[in-house]
Design an enzyme around this catalytic site. Structure first.
Site, PDB file in Angstrom:
ATOM      1  N   GLU A  59       0.791  -1.095  -0.369  1.00 41.91           N
ATOM      2  CA  GLU A  59      -0.219  -0.041  -0.563  1.00 41.91           C
ATOM      3  C   GLU A  59       0.839   0.595   0.344  1.00 41.91           C
ATOM      4  O   GLU A  59       1.818   1.963   0.881  1.00 41.91           O
ATOM      5  CB  GLU A  59      -0.996  -0.413   1.215  1.00 41.91           C
ATOM      6  CG  GLU A  59      -1.732   1.235   1.963  1.00 41.91           C
ATOM      7  CD  GLU A  59      -2.544   0.896   2.329  1.00 41.91           C
ATOM      8  OE1 GLU A  59      -4.200   1.923   2.387  1.00 41.91           O
ATOM      9  OE2 GLU A  59      -2.452   0.144   3.043  1.00 41.91           O
ATOM     10  N   LYS A 128      -8.826   2.560  -3.229  1.00 41.39           N
ATOM     11  CA  LYS A 128      -9.220   2.450  -2.291  1.00 41.39           C
ATOM     12  C   LYS A 128     -10.526   2.608  -1.158  1.00 41.39           C
ATOM     13  O   LYS A 128     -11.149   3.646  -1.296  1.00 41.39           O
ATOM     14  CB  LYS A 128      -8.532   2.287  -0.906  1.00 41.39           C
ATOM     15  CG  LYS A 128      -8.347   1.652   0.988  1.00 41.39           C
ATOM     16  CD  LYS A 128      -7.275   2.311   1.018  1.00 41.39           C
ATOM     17  CE  LYS A 128      -7.377   1.486   2.649  1.00 41.39           C
ATOM     18  NZ  LYS A 128      -6.003   1.632   3.885  1.00 41.39           N
ATOM     19  N   CYS A 189      -6.110  -3.851   2.315  1.00 37.84           N
ATOM     20  CA  CYS A 189      -5.865  -3.608   3.530  1.00 37.84           C
ATOM     21  C   CYS A 189      -6.484  -3.454   4.666  1.00 37.84           C
ATOM     22  O   CYS A 189      -7.091  -4.423   4.600  1.00 37.84           O
ATOM     23  CB  CYS A 189      -4.388  -1.932   4.217  1.00 37.84           C
ATOM     24  SG  CYS A 189      -3.222  -1.952   5.663  1.00 37.84           S
ATOM     25  N   PRO A 369      20.573   6.631  29.737  1.00 36.97           N
ATOM     26  CA  PRO A 369      21.058   6.975  31.238  1.00 36.97           C
ATOM     27  C   PRO A 369      20.124   6.027  32.088  1.00 36.97           C
ATOM     28  O   PRO A 369      19.049   5.178  31.458  1.00 36.97           O
ATOM     29  CB  PRO A 369      19.706   8.249  31.034  1.00 36.97           C
ATOM     30  CG  PRO A 369      19.452   8.993  29.980  1.00 36.97           C
ATOM     31  CD  PRO A 369      19.883   8.094  28.515  1.00 36.97           C
ATOM     32  N   LEU A 370      21.126   4.718  32.782  1.00 32.02           N
ATOM     33  CA  LEU A 370      20.716   3.503  32.411  1.00 32.02           C
ATOM     34  C   LEU A 370      20.837   3.771  33.964  1.00 32.02           C
ATOM     35  O   LEU A 370      21.867   4.003  34.755  1.00 32.02           O
ATOM     36  CB  LEU A 370      21.960   2.693  32.076  1.00 32.02           C
ATOM     37  CG  LEU A 370      21.985   1.290  32.340  1.00 32.02           C
ATOM     38  CD1 LEU A 370      20.630   0.799  31.892  1.00 32.02           C
ATOM     39  CD2 LEU A 370      23.121   0.320  31.980  1.00 32.02           C
ATOM     40  N   SER A 371      19.684   3.579  34.649  1.00 38.44           N
ATOM     41  CA  SER A 371      19.578   3.872  35.756  1.00 38.44           C
ATOM     42  C   SER A 371      19.898   2.482  36.609  1.00 38.44           C
ATOM     43  O   SER A 371      20.152   2.753  38.307  1.00 38.44           O
ATOM     44  CB  SER A 371      18.561   4.179  36.394  1.00 38.44           C
ATOM     45  OG  SER A 371      17.376   2.867  36.575  1.00 38.44           O
ATOM     46  N   GLY A 372      20.202   2.094  36.086  1.00 39.00           N
ATOM     47  CA  GLY A 372      20.024   0.004  36.827  1.00 39.00           C
ATOM     48  C   GLY A 372      18.461  -0.619  36.916  1.00 39.00           C
ATOM     49  O   GLY A 372      18.617  -2.110  37.492  1.00 39.00           O
ATOM     50  N   GLY A 373      17.876   0.318  36.905  1.00 43.67           N
ATOM     51  CA  GLY A 373      16.152  -0.373  37.079  1.00 43.67           C
ATOM     52  C   GLY A 373      15.519  -1.031  35.560  1.00 43.67           C
ATOM     53  O   GLY A 373      16.364  -1.055  34.712  1.00 43.67           O
ATOM     54  N   ALA A 374      14.235  -1.531  35.803  1.00 45.08           N
ATOM     55  CA  ALA A 374      13.542  -2.217  35.538  1.00 45.08           C
ATOM     56  C   ALA A 374      13.482  -1.756  33.240  1.00 45.08           C
ATOM     57  O   ALA A 374      13.893  -2.166  32.183  1.00 45.08           O
ATOM     58  CB  ALA A 374      12.093  -2.246  35.609  1.00 45.08           C
ATOM     59  N   ASP A 375      12.733  -0.085  33.841  1.00 43.45           N
ATOM     60  CA  ASP A 375      13.116   0.139  32.383  1.00 43.45           C
ATOM     61  C   ASP A 375      14.133   0.464  31.554  1.00 43.45           C
ATOM     62  O   ASP A 375      14.606   0.303  30.332  1.00 43.45           O
ATOM     63  CB  ASP A 375      12.165   1.497  32.691  1.00 43.45           C
ATOM     64  CG  ASP A 375      10.780   1.231  33.199  1.00 43.45           C
ATOM     65  OD1 ASP A 375       9.958   0.261  33.140  1.00 43.45           O
ATOM     66  OD2 ASP A 375      10.031   2.273  34.097  1.00 43.45           O
ATOM     67  N   SER A 376      15.102   1.535  32.144  1.00 41.93           N
ATOM     68  CA  SER A 376      16.054   1.792  31.524  1.00 41.93           C
ATOM     69  C   SER A 376      17.511   0.713  30.958  1.00 41.93           C
ATOM     70  O   SER A 376      17.538  -0.112  30.264  1.00 41.93           O
ATOM     71  CB  SER A 376      16.994   3.126  32.003  1.00 41.93           C
ATOM     72  OG  SER A 376      17.783   2.306  33.517  1.00 41.93           O
TER      73      SER A 376
END
Length: 751
Positions: A59, A128, A189, A369-376
């Site tokens: 498409e 379409k 589609c 920015p890596l915090s050590g938490g789940a999301d990052s």
């Protein structure tokens, strides 16, 4: 591709059967006509090399699907015609039926069309009829639906293309093409999923081959819906269904997940990849069309309905798409459909989207920015997955992926990535920006994960920077704010948290622009955000903090799904430290840690992530306001919560949803993966300024709570007297049906 074999005795004497046809995944890019043409031509070459009689495109493949308001520019239409002309004056369509997707203007109206061509001529233009205009789609903003359903008209071709191919008009409208040996039609589609899809009527008119060109985006757990559509289209009415789709990032938040396929009589006989770094993929199958005629001939209801059908316009084509039976080309057998687990989808979808964004933005890497938490940690794992996919494709011999990787990684002549960790070291920075409020555990988790992924990791303390800001504030005002645990007010506590969060955003962008220079590399790095969909829905983020970045791979993924992904990635991506990340309690670590106090996300939010997912689905998917959400949740949570408690939870959610809705206007563009995303501008068209007390709606909830409590007393009296009570009186409505979305199983209609 698709192959077709001889017609059975007595059906069409002396007629050989259709030849092969092809379905494609193409990685098109909005407004990049050069790139799109290259991919289209390559797909045609592959189709021809496999002996195909049909090449089904996507498409709006010539322009790219995601052009949005560029479709309103005449240049876009003009360039599409110029590209089609280039194809038609060459030998690309010689001996092969090709369907190309492009926008076309007729009588001052724009249409989303499939242009069906063969032997350097345009055979038919199919506009379409049913446009996608909900969720992520706004086709009615740019296109007109073709409403003259049972009509085809003559379309005057633009002069330049008419002169080039010596053809001045072409049939335009809804219909099918009758070849000398089979019947072919297009379905575009959204039409497949409309209440009365065209393929049902077309099948009764004798159409055997259906070509669906699509621009369908990835969403978690969505593929099954799409596959059931293809299977259902041919299971009880017969037919050969071909499906082509975009695959990749078309220039926005969506990832189109390919999965081109070929289905015959309800059986999938060929399926393309759902997630891939390839620009061009073509699938092939060999199919005996006799099975279509056999099935239809055996269905009495089909015969009866075909006898009283509404006729659909058609055009005749003086070509055969058939060939004789060849033993060396065996018939394709049904295959097992390949479905990815949601955890795999979270890994592969955003990883492919990130790669497209990285290579097309001319950036030289990514910074997180890596915090050590789940999301990052999830974002870091997704980037690691991207690096693994790149190295794997290079190993398989993909020269285009190799060239992009060499350019982005700035390898010397003769060098290229052979190890995902080494590649990550070149293109991926992770930064732990710690303060006195951060724990040793989170710092350690960030460091270990960075080593597993292979990123260039920075571990920095930003206390001095925060202290400088607070000293400046004290000099300006004579006041020095304190955290709540140290006797400060709510305003002081929030302000101190926001200072840390916003400074991290400033530092992240500074590092992204200057670290390549520090390491004597050219270019810049894209900053990645790691806010999830539930935090956005609740507004549990600081405006212009690390939620503000260039792009966000997980911004439309729920916390529940992200935790499942961490468990999967620990095993399947080889990042074993994610197991420890997953079990750690979510915390922003913006407040001081004390012996009797540790900050927790769910405490700050005032609700669990499981509850947030339920609120989000009811609000967006079921379109519930406060009162209808309350009614639904009385049934969902009624076994453990009183109506009053449910009411307070609903009011608490809507209050904070309203207060924080303005944050969506600056939310980082996020990979779309979840149907209850609150993302502003493109997906969730709701205002951002509310009366957060919802006075009318909340009063209605209070009235219902009062009524339900009163009815409970009546029910108790009724039980004492062995008389039944009426459940419908409890909620002022009746249960007339059921659906299911994350446990929500009731739909109410007022009396």
């Amino acid at each position: 591709m698709l192959g077709f074999f001889p017609w059975g005795p007595g059906r069409r004497p002396l007629m050989p059967c259709p030849r092969a046809g092809s379905a494609c995944n193409l990685n098109q890019w909005a407004m990049d006509f050069e790139c799109n043409m290259k991919n289209i031509k390559e797909s045609i070459c592959r189709a021809k090399d496999a002996g195909a009689a049909i090449r089904l495109g996507l498409e709006l493949e010539i322009t790219g699907y995601g052009c949005e308001d560029h479709f309103l520019e005449l240049d876009t239409i003009t360039h599409a015609w110029e590209c089609l002309k280039e194809i038609l004056i060459g030998d690309w369509t010689d001996g092969i039926l090709c369907s190309f997707g492009m926008p076309i203007i007729r009588e001052s109206k724009r249409y989303n069309c499939q242009v069906i061509c063969m032997n350097r001529k345009i055979m038919m233009i199919r506009p379409k009829m049913w446009l996608a205009n909900d969720g992520n789609y706004r086709e009615l903003r740019w296109f007109t639906a073709w409403k003259q359903k049972h009509q085809m008209v003559d379309f005057q071709l633009p002069t330049a293309i008419a002169d080039a191919i010596s053809q001045y008009t072409v049939p335009f409208g809804y219909g099918f093409i009758q070849f000398l040996d089979t019947v072919v039609a297009a379905e575009i589609c959204e039409e497949l999923f409309s209440p009365v899809p065209p393929h049902a009527e077309l099948a009764l008119n004798g159409v055997e081959v259906f070509m669906n060109s699509s621009g369908s985006h990835h969403q978690l757990r969505k593929l099954d819906l799409r596959m059931r559509g293809f299977i259902g289209a041919t299971l009880n009415r017969g037919g050969l269904y071909m499906y082509s789709n975009h695959q990749g990032c078309d220039g926005g938040r969506l990832y189109y997940d390919g999965c081109c396929c070929i289905v015959v009589n309800g059986d999938v006989v060929a399926q393309g990849s759902q997630f891939s770094l390839k620009d061009v993929e073509v699938v092939v199958a060999q199919v005996d069309l006799d099975v279509v005629a056999s099935l239809r001939g055996s269905l009495s209801s089909f015969q009866e309905q075909a006898g009283s059908k509404t006729s659909v316009p058609s055009i005749r084509a003086p070509y055969k798409l058939c060939r004789s039976f060849h033993l060396e080309e065996p018939i394709s057998r049904p295959i097992k459909i390949r479905y990815h687990e949601p955890e795999e989808e979270i890994g592969f979808g955003p990883a492919c989207w990130l790669w497209d964004y990285l290579r097309r933005s001319v950036a030289s890497g990514l910074l997180l920015p890596l915090s050590g938490g789940a999301d990052s940690s999830c974002v870091a794992a997704i980037v690691g997955c991207m690096c693994q996919l790149v190295v794997k494709e290079i190993y398989k011999g993909d020269e285009r992926v190799k060239a992009d990787a060499i350019r982005i990684g700035q390898y010397l002549d003769g060098e290229f990535p052979t190890d995902s960790k080494e590649f990550a070291k070149r293109i991926f920075y992770t930064v732990y920006m710690g303060t006195e409020n951060n724990s040793v555990a989170s710092r350690s988790r960030a460091k270990v994960l960075a080593e597993e992924v292979g990123s260039w990791h920075l571990d920095v303390c930003i206390d001095d920077i925060i202290s400088s800001v607070l000293t400046w504030f004290q000099a300006l005002t004579g006041k020095f704010p304190r955290f709540k645990v140290d006797g400060g007010s709510n305003a002081e506590n929030l302000g101190l948290q926001n200072i840390q969060a916003r400074l991290r955003m400033v530092l992240a962008f500074m590092l992204a622009s200057l670290m390549p220079w520090v390491h004597k590399r050219s270019g810049f790095y894209l900053v990645l955000s790691s806010t999830n969909v539930d935090e956005a829905l609740r507004g549990n983020l600081t405006k212009h903090d690390c939620s503000s970045a260039d792009i966000n791979p997980i911004g439309s993924i729920s916390k529940i799904d992200l935790r499942a992904f961490l468990r999967w990635a620990a095993i399947h991506l080889g990042y074993s430290s994610l197991t420890e990340v997953e079990v750690a309690p979510p915390t922003a670590e913006l407040e001081p840690i004390r012996s009797n106090y540790t900050q927790r996300d769910e405490t700050d939010i005032g609700m669990t992530y499981e509850e947030l997912s339920v609120y989000g689905r009811l609000r967006k998917i079921f379109r519930c306001g406060p009162v209808s959400m309350f009614k639904n949740l009385c049934f969902e949570w009624g076994s453990r919560l009183t109506p009053s408690e449910v009411g307070e939870k609903v009011k608490f959610f809507f209050k904070h949803y309203s207060i924080n809705r303005h944050k969506m206007t600056v939310l980082t563009p996020s990979y779309h993966a979840e149907s209850y995303s609150p993302e502003d501008n493109r997906f969730d068209m709701r205002q951002f300024l509310y009366n957060s007390t919802w006075p009318f709606q909340f009063r209605k909830i209070d009235e219902l709570v009062k009524k339900m409590n009163g009815n409970k007393m009546l029910l108790a009296e009724s039980d004492d007297k062995d008389k039944p009570g009426l459940v419908s009186d409890h909620v002022g409505g009746m249960i007339i049906g059921s659906g299911n979305c994350n446990g929500i199983q009731h739909k109410f209609f007022p009396k």
